[in-house]
Each structure stands twice: as C-alpha cells, then as structure tokens.
Design a protein around this motif. Sequence first.
Motif, PDB file in Angstrom:
ATOM      1  N   SER A 196       0.843  -1.197   0.000  1.00 44.15           N
ATOM      2  CA  SER A 196       0.000   0.000   0.000  1.00 44.15           C
ATOM      3  C   SER A 196       0.880   1.249   0.000  1.00 44.15           C
ATOM      4  CB  SER A 196      -0.891   0.019   1.252  1.00 44.15           C
ATOM      5  OG  SER A 196      -1.442   1.311   1.461  1.00 44.15           O
ATOM      6  N   PRO A 197       0.483   2.305  -0.717  1.00 43.92           N
ATOM      7  CA  PRO A 197       1.262   3.558  -0.664  1.00 43.92           C
ATOM      8  C   PRO A 197       1.210   4.216   0.708  1.00 43.92           C
ATOM      9  CG  PRO A 197      -0.773   3.871  -1.904  1.00 43.92           C
ATOM     10  CD  PRO A 197      -0.649   2.395  -1.660  1.00 43.92           C
ATOM     11  N   ARG A 198       0.327   3.733   1.588  1.00 45.75           N
ATOM     12  CA  ARG A 198       0.218   4.292   2.944  1.00 45.75           C
ATOM     13  C   ARG A 198       0.834   3.369   4.000  1.00 45.75           C
ATOM     14  NH1 ARG A 198      -4.637   4.503   4.884  1.00 45.75           N
ATOM     15  NH2 ARG A 198      -5.595   3.071   3.391  1.00 45.75           N
ATOM     16  N   PHE A 199       1.537   2.329   3.564  1.00 46.28           N
ATOM     17  CA  PHE A 199       2.168   1.407   4.508  1.00 46.28           C
ATOM     18  C   PHE A 199       3.252   2.141   5.291  1.00 46.28           C
ATOM     19  CE2 PHE A 199       5.164  -2.251   5.319  1.00 46.28           C
ATOM     20  CZ  PHE A 199       4.335  -2.920   6.213  1.00 46.28           C
ATOM     21  N   ALA A 200       3.088   2.211   6.604  1.00 45.21           N
ATOM     22  CA  ALA A 200       4.003   2.986   7.442  1.00 45.21           C
ATOM     23  C   ALA A 200       4.253   2.240   8.744  1.00 45.21           C
ATOM     24  CB  ALA A 200       3.423   4.374   7.719  1.00 45.21           C
ATOM     25  N   PRO A 201       5.188   1.311   8.773  1.00 47.43           N
ATOM     26  CA  PRO A 201       5.461   0.540   9.988  1.00 47.43           C
ATOM     27  C   PRO A 201       5.903   1.431  11.146  1.00 47.43           C
ATOM     28  CG  PRO A 201       6.484  -0.487   8.076  1.00 47.43           C
ATOM     29  CD  PRO A 201       6.000   0.858   7.641  1.00 47.43           C
ATOM     30  N   ASP A 202       5.605   0.983  12.343  1.00 47.21           N
ATOM     31  CA  ASP A 202       5.980   1.696  13.556  1.00 47.21           C
ATOM     32  C   ASP A 202       7.439   1.387  13.900  1.00 47.21           C
ATOM     33  OD1 ASP A 202       6.217   2.810  16.076  1.00 47.21           O
ATOM     34  OD2 ASP A 202       4.263   2.097  16.766  1.00 47.21           O
ATOM     35  N   PRO A 203       8.304   2.405  14.032  1.00 55.00           N
ATOM     36  CA  PRO A 203       9.688   2.135  14.441  1.00 55.00           C
ATOM     37  C   PRO A 203       9.799   1.427  15.789  1.00 55.00           C
ATOM     38  CG  PRO A 203       9.506   4.346  13.525  1.00 55.00           C
ATOM     39  CD  PRO A 203       8.098   3.821  13.664  1.00 55.00           C
ATOM     40  N   ALA A 204       8.705   1.383  16.556  1.00 59.48           N
ATOM     41  CA  ALA A 204       8.725   0.628  17.814  1.00 59.48           C
ATOM     42  C   ALA A 204       8.954  -0.860  17.572  1.00 59.48           C
ATOM     43  CB  ALA A 204       7.412   0.836  18.571  1.00 59.48           C
ATOM     44  N   ALA A 205       8.756  -1.318  16.337  1.00 61.07           N
ATOM     45  CA  ALA A 205       8.993  -2.731  16.018  1.00 61.07           C
ATOM     46  C   ALA A 205      10.455  -3.020  15.693  1.00 61.07           C
ATOM     47  CB  ALA A 205       8.120  -3.149  14.833  1.00 61.07           C
ATOM     48  N   LEU A 206      11.312  -2.007  15.706  1.00 58.51           N
ATOM     49  CA  LEU A 206      12.702  -2.222  15.302  1.00 58.51           C
ATOM     50  C   LEU A 206      13.450  -3.153  16.256  1.00 58.51           C
ATOM     51  CD1 LEU A 206      13.637   1.378  14.095  1.00 58.51           C
ATOM     52  CD2 LEU A 206      13.718  -0.706  12.708  1.00 58.51           C
ATOM     53  N   VAL A 207      13.491  -2.807  17.519  1.00 63.27           N
ATOM     54  CA  VAL A 207      14.252  -3.630  18.462  1.00 63.27           C
ATOM     55  C   VAL A 207      13.643  -5.021  18.623  1.00 63.27           C
ATOM     56  CG1 VAL A 207      15.078  -3.834  20.834  1.00 63.27           C
ATOM     57  CG2 VAL A 207      15.207  -1.625  19.653  1.00 63.27           C
ATOM     58  N   PRO A 208      12.318  -5.154  18.743  1.00 66.75           N
ATOM     59  CA  PRO A 208      11.761  -6.514  18.798  1.00 66.75           C
ATOM     60  C   PRO A 208      12.116  -7.364  17.578  1.00 66.75           C
ATOM     61  CG  PRO A 208      10.126  -4.938  19.537  1.00 66.75           C
ATOM     62  CD  PRO A 208      11.280  -4.142  19.013  1.00 66.75           C
ATOM     63  N   GLY A 209      12.138  -6.754  16.391  1.00 66.25           N
ATOM     64  CA  GLY A 209      12.490  -7.501  15.194  1.00 66.25           C
ATOM     65  C   GLY A 209      13.938  -7.949  15.182  1.00 66.25           C
ATOM     66  N   VAL A 210      14.792  -7.233  15.883  1.00 68.99           N
ATOM     67  CA  VAL A 210      16.172  -7.684  16.055  1.00 68.99           C
ATOM     68  C   VAL A 210      16.210  -8.882  17.000  1.00 68.99           C
ATOM     69  CG1 VAL A 210      18.484  -7.017  16.826  1.00 68.99           C
ATOM     70  CG2 VAL A 210      17.048  -5.354  15.623  1.00 68.99           C
ATOM     71  N   ARG A 211      15.426  -8.811  18.072  1.00 70.01           N
ATOM     72  CA  ARG A 211      15.423  -9.902  19.058  1.00 70.01           C
ATOM     73  C   ARG A 211      14.913 -11.211  18.463  1.00 70.01           C
ATOM     74  NH1 ARG A 211      13.750  -5.789  23.242  1.00 70.01           N
ATOM     75  NH2 ARG A 211      15.708  -5.392  24.344  1.00 70.01           N
ATOM     76  N   THR A 212      13.952 -11.132  17.552  1.00 72.94           N
ATOM     77  CA  THR A 212      13.461 -12.373  16.947  1.00 72.94           C
ATOM     78  C   THR A 212      14.580 -13.081  16.191  1.00 72.94           C
ATOM     79  OG1 THR A 212      12.632 -11.035  15.100  1.00 72.94           O
ATOM     80  CG2 THR A 212      11.034 -11.725  16.749  1.00 72.94           C
ATOM     81  N   LEU A 213      15.360 -12.326  15.426  1.00 68.19           N
ATOM     82  CA  LEU A 213      16.454 -12.942  14.670  1.00 68.19           C
ATOM     83  C   LEU A 213      17.567 -13.421  15.590  1.00 68.19           C
ATOM     84  CD1 LEU A 213      16.869 -10.607  11.549  1.00 68.19           C
ATOM     85  CD2 LEU A 213      15.975 -12.943  11.586  1.00 68.19           C
ATOM     86  N   VAL A 214      17.931 -12.592  16.564  1.00 69.07           N
ATOM     87  CA  VAL A 214      19.017 -12.971  17.484  1.00 69.07           C
ATOM     88  C   VAL A 214      18.650 -14.235  18.242  1.00 69.07           C
ATOM     89  CG1 VAL A 214      20.217 -12.288  19.592  1.00 69.07           C
ATOM     90  CG2 VAL A 214      19.983 -10.660  17.721  1.00 69.07           C
ATOM     91  N   SER A 215      17.438 -14.295  18.760  1.00 67.70           N
ATOM     92  CA  SER A 215      17.035 -15.471  19.545  1.00 67.70           C
ATOM     93  C   SER A 215      16.957 -16.720  18.678  1.00 67.70           C
ATOM     94  CB  SER A 215      15.714 -15.213  20.260  1.00 67.70           C
ATOM     95  OG  SER A 215      14.689 -14.863  19.355  1.00 67.70           O
ATOM     96  N   ALA A 216      16.485 -16.571  17.425  1.00 67.47           N
ATOM     97  CA  ALA A 216      16.457 -17.715  16.522  1.00 67.47           C
ATOM     98  C   ALA A 216      17.861 -18.233  16.248  1.00 67.47           C
ATOM     99  CB  ALA A 216      15.754 -17.343  15.218  1.00 67.47           C
ATOM    100  N   ALA A 217      18.797 -17.321  15.972  1.00 68.25           N
ATOM    101  CA  ALA A 217      20.174 -17.739  15.727  1.00 68.25           C
ATOM    102  C   ALA A 217      20.761 -18.426  16.952  1.00 68.25           C
ATOM    103  CB  ALA A 217      21.021 -16.531  15.321  1.00 68.25           C
ATOM    104  N   LEU A 218      20.508 -17.871  18.133  1.00 68.52           N
ATOM    105  CA  LEU A 218      21.065 -18.445  19.357  1.00 68.52           C
ATOM    106  C   LEU A 218      20.458 -19.801  19.672  1.00 68.52           C
ATOM    107  CD1 LEU A 218      21.209 -15.286  21.630  1.00 68.52           C
ATOM    108  CD2 LEU A 218      23.149 -16.478  20.580  1.00 68.52           C
ATOM    109  N   SER A 219      19.264 -20.093  19.166  1.00 68.70           N
ATOM    110  CA  SER A 219      18.682 -21.404  19.416  1.00 68.70           C
ATOM    111  C   SER A 219      19.569 -22.510  18.864  1.00 68.70           C
ATOM    112  CB  SER A 219      17.293 -21.492  18.774  1.00 68.70           C
ATOM    113  OG  SER A 219      17.375 -21.604  17.359  1.00 68.70           O
ATOM    114  N   ARG A 220      20.409 -22.190  17.906  1.00 66.60           N
ATOM    115  CA  ARG A 220      21.349 -23.168  17.356  1.00 66.60           C
ATOM    116  C   ARG A 220      22.787 -22.894  17.766  1.00 66.60           C
ATOM    117  NH1 ARG A 220      17.287 -25.224  16.849  1.00 66.60           N
ATOM    118  NH2 ARG A 220      16.500 -26.597  15.230  1.00 66.60           N
ATOM    119  N   LEU A 221      23.148 -21.648  17.955  1.00 63.02           N
ATOM    120  CA  LEU A 221      24.546 -21.310  18.188  1.00 63.02           C
ATOM    121  C   LEU A 221      24.932 -21.293  19.659  1.00 63.02           C
ATOM    122  CD1 LEU A 221      24.872 -18.328  15.667  1.00 63.02           C
ATOM    123  CD2 LEU A 221      25.714 -20.669  15.349  1.00 63.02           C
ATOM    124  N   ALA A 222      23.968 -21.067  20.557  1.00 59.71           N
ATOM    125  CA  ALA A 222      24.315 -20.865  21.959  1.00 59.71           C
ATOM    126  C   ALA A 222      24.687 -22.187  22.608  1.00 59.71           C
ATOM    127  CB  ALA A 222      23.151 -20.224  22.700  1.00 59.71           C
TER     128      ALA A 222
END
Length: 413
Positions: A387-413
């Motif tokens: 949509s030309p009005r698609f405007a995500p909330d920057p409040a999702a930035l840090v949580p979106g980092v945590r999802t990737l970090v935690s997924a990676a650590l599920s195998r690497l930690a």
Amino acid sequence: MGEPASVARLAWDITSGIEAGELADFYRDLHRHPELSFEEHRTAAKLAGRLRAAGYGVTEGVGGTGVVGVLVQGDGPVVWLRGDMDALPVREASGLPYASTVDGVMHACGHDLHVTWLMAAAEALAAARDSWSGTLVVIGQPAEENGGGARAMVADGLRERFPRPDVLFGQHAAPGPVGFYPHTPGLTMSAVDDIDVVVHGVGGHGSRPESTVDPVVTAAHIVTRLQTVVAREVAAKDSAVLTVGQFHAGTQHNIIPAEARLALNLRTQDTGVRARVLAAVERIVRGECDAAGCPVPPEITVLPGHPNTVNDAALDAEIAAVHREVFGPGTVFDFGPVMGSEDISLLPPPGVPYDYWYVTTTPPDVWAAAPGDGLMEKFANVPGNHSPRFAPDPAALVPGVRTLVSAALSRLA
C-alpha cells in the motif's frame, strides 16, 4: 537446540544495549532512499559497511547486488540469516516526515525494516561472539519483489562459495498491532507465477473500427472472463488468486492499436490447482482471440515463479517456543497460510530446514482507528504491504532484532 528459557535470557542480554535512536536513524535513511530490484547499490553498501565494521568477512555483488557476511566463531552449526533489500514502484502517500525521496519508488513492503533488523542482529551477535559457537552467515538478498533475487544468488554460487547451512531463518514485516510474532508450521506462503499475454489485433483509425480487429476490446473480454476462473473452476476448499496487474494498449485517442498486453499474477497452494488455473488462462485467452478474429494467435508466456514457502514444522515449533519465552506466551500464534509469496525457499540447499515468521508493525493509533471490532476486521482495514500508505511503527525495530538474534542463538548458543 538450546533450552528456550536460557536462549531467551541470552537474547535479551545481547540486545539490551541496542541504541534504539541510532537504529531508527538507520531505518529512516533506508526508507528515504528506496531502490528497486537489482538496483539496491546504496542499501547493499550500507549493509556491507556495517557488517565489515562488526568483524564479518563480506562479499558484495553476489547475484548482482547481494551481500553475504560470514563470521566464524569456533566449531558448531552454521546458521543463515536472510533479509531482502528491494523496494517497490509505488508512489508513497504515507505522509511520514522521512518519506521516500525517490519519485515513484517506496519501501511499501517493509524491506527497509528487514535490512535494519538483519544489520542490527548481525552486530549484536558479533559483539557477543564469546557467548556462542559456530558460524553465522548474514545474507542481504536483492530482488525479492520481482522473484529473481534468490535465484540470482544461487546461480552466483551462494551454496558453494559460503558455508553450508544447517538452518535458514527469515522474517517479514506484516500489518497487525505491534507486539505479535505469528508462526505457521508447514505451508505458510503460496507459490506464484507471472504470466505475460500479448493480444495481436489489426490496428487502424478510430473512426473506422470495422477495418480493424480491436485488441483492446478483446483484452477487455479476457480480463472479464478471467474473473470467473477462481469463482467457477477452483473448488471452494482450495485457494487461488488470479490478478490482472497490468493492461497496456494504445498510444493516442483516435488510433486503434495493433496489440494489447496483459500481465497476470497467479497464487496457488496446490500443484493440481496451479495446473488447472494455468490451463484455464490459456484456454480463455486463445478462445477470446479466436472469437475476435485476431490475425495471429496470442503470445502466452509463463515466467519462472517460485514454490510454496513451507516451514519445517519441528523447527518452527522450536523457534516459536523461543519467541514465546522472549516476548510472552500471548504474542505468538498461528496465523495460517497466506496467499502472499516469497523466494526464501530457493536459497538453501535441498534438505536444509528453514523457518519464516512475521513481525507485526502497525502503529497503535492506526490500529485503534481502523474500522472493525475483531482482529480480522481491523486487519483488513489498516494499510498493508504494497500500500502507498504502509508505514510501519519504528517501535517494532528492536523486537524484530530480538526475533532474529534469539532464533540464531537457538542453534549457536
């Protein structure tokens, strides 16, 4: 796999120092400077620069504009993290103070978020490398929107030039109130085919249509008739979407053109349904051209698409459990398969499991103001991807980092 609670605690420890303001600045800069498929030179350079500074060995130009960063930290599994980088040919109407500065091009699908999440996750994991063991491969993929990016990277040796993965993880920004992380085991996204159609007529003067075979009228009949395919040729229990995305014909008011061009998009979740719909498209196009007396048969070209996105069910259950520990049990749920499509499934070697989930990004005020009472009613009424009005909330930035970090650590930690 690491125990979910311990993985979650480590993920929080690793990401607790993220500077949200700096992350938002990086994201807003990407949003201001969107780049179309295979033109992501600036975006790729910014990602590559941050990866190098964090200690990754970086290869640029993979599959055109792709970026691959590799960080080896002792023995252990190989984890691939992937984020796509391209924008869309959409004129932004979000009203954001950091709206696109490129006319007619916009990050209308959230890939600027994806790059930001990927970059910050890579930096956080590199800074905490003493807490894990294995190899992390970070992939900035070009051209997801036109379906060619994953194929281009694979053709350029992605699987041979870089460490073979044990798992692949990816995620996508989605509409929905910030704070949810939908997971779907098994089929999660649909297969896609693009179809180009050329209708050949006989051109002439607009005042003498009797001397022509008007391809505009014929193509219009095709468009109308195609609307019956899903409604009348696909069983109610099956899913399919057939969209006419482009209709091009003519150059002037008083000229009947010699040809008309259609661009179709097909989404299916079953190979039998796909074959049936493709056959119906060909039958309708040829039938309408025959009925109109077109001088030569139409051209029908099915372009290379990509298959269903099918999460490894066991892997998805594991990562969903980790995300519940990270964010809370009520934040992760199964949204079910969607008709959207992705090319992430083409990246890993055959047999390598992958998991792909969503991060909701709608600002609270936008969600609250959307018409409807229930989740699905509101979901249908907030600006979504493309949509030309698609405007995500920057409040999702840090949580979106945590999802990737935690997924990676599920195998690497």
